[in-house]
Scaffold this motif. Structure first.
Motif, PDB file in Angstrom:
ATOM      1  N   LYS A   1       6.915   7.856 -14.422  1.00 54.66           N
ATOM      2  CA  LYS A   1       7.057   6.399 -14.429  1.00 54.66           C
ATOM      3  C   LYS A   1       8.508   5.994 -14.682  1.00 54.66           C
ATOM      4  CE  LYS A   1       4.988   2.286 -16.498  1.00 54.66           C
ATOM      5  NZ  LYS A   1       3.962   1.806 -17.428  1.00 54.66           N
TER       6      LYS A   1
ATOM      7  N   ASP B   1       0.848  -1.604 -12.989  1.00 58.09           N
ATOM      8  CA  ASP B   1      -0.549  -1.523 -12.561  1.00 58.09           C
ATOM      9  C   ASP B   1      -1.269  -0.438 -13.365  1.00 58.09           C
ATOM     10  OD1 ASP B   1      -2.929  -0.715 -11.127  1.00 58.09           O
ATOM     11  OD2 ASP B   1      -2.149  -1.776  -9.378  1.00 58.09           O
TER      12      ASP B   1
ATOM     13  N   LEU C   1      -4.436   6.768 -12.259  1.00 59.47           N
ATOM     14  CA  LEU C   1      -4.439   7.739 -11.158  1.00 59.47           C
ATOM     15  C   LEU C   1      -3.287   8.717 -11.281  1.00 59.47           C
ATOM     16  CD1 LEU C   1      -5.231   5.488  -8.067  1.00 59.47           C
ATOM     17  CD2 LEU C   1      -6.658   7.310  -8.968  1.00 59.47           C
TER      18      LEU C   1
ATOM     19  N   GLU D   1      -4.461   0.604 -13.326  1.00 57.14           N
ATOM     20  CA  GLU D   1      -5.317   1.499 -12.540  1.00 57.14           C
ATOM     21  C   GLU D   1      -4.477   2.565 -11.837  1.00 57.14           C
ATOM     22  OE1 GLU D   1      -8.377   1.351  -8.766  1.00 57.14           O
ATOM     23  OE2 GLU D   1      -8.082  -0.466  -9.939  1.00 57.14           O
ATOM     24  N   LEU D   2      -3.359   2.154 -11.292  1.00 60.20           N
ATOM     25  CA  LEU D   2      -2.460   3.095 -10.639  1.00 60.20           C
ATOM     26  C   LEU D   2      -1.897   4.087 -11.643  1.00 60.20           C
ATOM     27  CD1 LEU D   2      -1.199   3.804  -7.925  1.00 60.20           C
ATOM     28  CD2 LEU D   2       0.532   2.060  -8.336  1.00 60.20           C
ATOM     29  N   GLU D   3      -1.603   3.614 -12.834  1.00 61.58           N
ATOM     30  CA  GLU D   3      -1.096   4.496 -13.889  1.00 61.58           C
ATOM     31  C   GLU D   3      -2.135   5.550 -14.265  1.00 61.58           C
ATOM     32  OE1 GLU D   3       1.543   6.241 -16.374  1.00 61.58           O
ATOM     33  OE2 GLU D   3       1.969   4.631 -14.952  1.00 61.58           O
TER      34      GLU D   3
ATOM     35  N   SER E   1       0.822  -1.214   0.000  1.00 63.25           N
ATOM     36  CA  SER E   1       0.000   0.000   0.000  1.00 63.25           C
ATOM     37  C   SER E   1       0.852   1.259   0.000  1.00 63.25           C
ATOM     38  CB  SER E   1      -0.933   0.006   1.219  1.00 63.25           C
ATOM     39  OG  SER E   1      -1.826  -1.069   1.163  1.00 63.25           O
TER      40      SER E   1
ATOM     41  N   ARG F   1       3.910   5.819  -5.464  1.00 59.21           N
ATOM     42  CA  ARG F   1       3.859   5.851  -6.933  1.00 59.21           C
ATOM     43  C   ARG F   1       2.788   6.830  -7.421  1.00 59.21           C
ATOM     44  NH1 ARG F   1       4.029   6.621 -11.605  1.00 59.21           N
ATOM     45  NH2 ARG F   1       3.691   5.123 -13.276  1.00 59.21           N
ATOM     46  N   ALA F   2       1.645   6.845  -6.748  1.00 61.38           N
ATOM     47  CA  ALA F   2       0.556   7.730  -7.164  1.00 61.38           C
ATOM     48  C   ALA F   2       0.835   9.186  -6.825  1.00 61.38           C
ATOM     49  CB  ALA F   2      -0.753   7.289  -6.503  1.00 61.38           C
TER      50      ALA F   2
ATOM     51  N   SER G   1       2.303   1.780  -3.463  1.00 58.37           N
ATOM     52  CA  SER G   1       1.249   2.268  -4.355  1.00 58.37           C
ATOM     53  C   SER G   1       1.001   3.755  -4.114  1.00 58.37           C
ATOM     54  CB  SER G   1      -0.047   1.489  -4.138  1.00 58.37           C
ATOM     55  OG  SER G   1       0.104   0.156  -4.558  1.00 58.37           O
ATOM     56  N   TYR G   2       0.919   4.143  -2.859  1.00 62.97           N
ATOM     57  CA  TYR G   2       0.710   5.551  -2.518  1.00 62.97           C
ATOM     58  C   TYR G   2       1.862   6.415  -3.047  1.00 62.97           C
ATOM     59  CZ  TYR G   2       0.586   9.861   0.105  1.00 62.97           C
ATOM     60  OH  TYR G   2       0.584  11.190   0.433  1.00 62.97           O
TER      61      TYR G   2
ATOM     62  N   ILE H   1       3.849  -2.026  -9.133  1.00 57.28           N
ATOM     63  CA  ILE H   1       3.409  -0.629  -9.207  1.00 57.28           C
ATOM     64  C   ILE H   1       3.723   0.008 -10.558  1.00 57.28           C
ATOM     65  CG2 ILE H   1       3.452  -0.278  -6.711  1.00 57.28           C
ATOM     66  CD1 ILE H   1       5.998   1.448  -7.152  1.00 57.28           C
TER      67      ILE H   1
END
Length: 116
Positions: free
Chosen positions: A82, A64, A70, A66-68, A21, A27-28, A24-25, A61
């Motif tokens: 990225k 992903d 965001l 969906e993450l991309e 998590s 990265r976003a 992911s955070y 990450i």
């Protein structure tokens, strides 16, 4: 499975989830910068994250979708975000491969020595 083992397994799952998590955070929210590096360096030993698991999370990450989405919504026009995460994954992968090669060579040498 004993109650003690179940608790250990639950704790391990929580450690993986916390690390996953957090990456992911990061990265976003961020480019891979000094702050993200510092957080990762402090979190890995705290949560007992191996190099192998770390590398798998970096790959996750980066790939992903969906993450991309965001990231692209939050950072319109910042196409280089990225790239730095990919560079980190590549560097970490190279280091893990070198370490595995070294371990394999050491094991082979020991086997040859025992066989003589």
């Amino acid at each position: 499975m004993s109650s003690r083992r179940q608790k250990r397994a639950q704790l391990r799952a929580m450690e993986y989830l916390a690390y996953s998590s957090t990456l992911s955070y990061l990265r976003a929210q961020h480019d891979y910068d000094q702050d993200a590096k510092s957080i990762i360096e402090h979190l890995r030993p705290l949560l007992h994250i191996s190099s192998h698991r770390h590398l798998a999370e970096l790959k996750r990450i980066i790939n992903d979708e969906e993450l991309e989405r965001l990231v692209s919504l939050k950072h319109l026009g910042d196409s280089h975000l990225k790239q730095k995460w990919m560079e980190l994954e590549e560097k970490e992968g190279d280091e893990e491969n070198k370490m595995n090669t070294s371990i394999n060579n050491s094991t082979t040498t020991r086997k040859k020595f025992k066989g003589t």
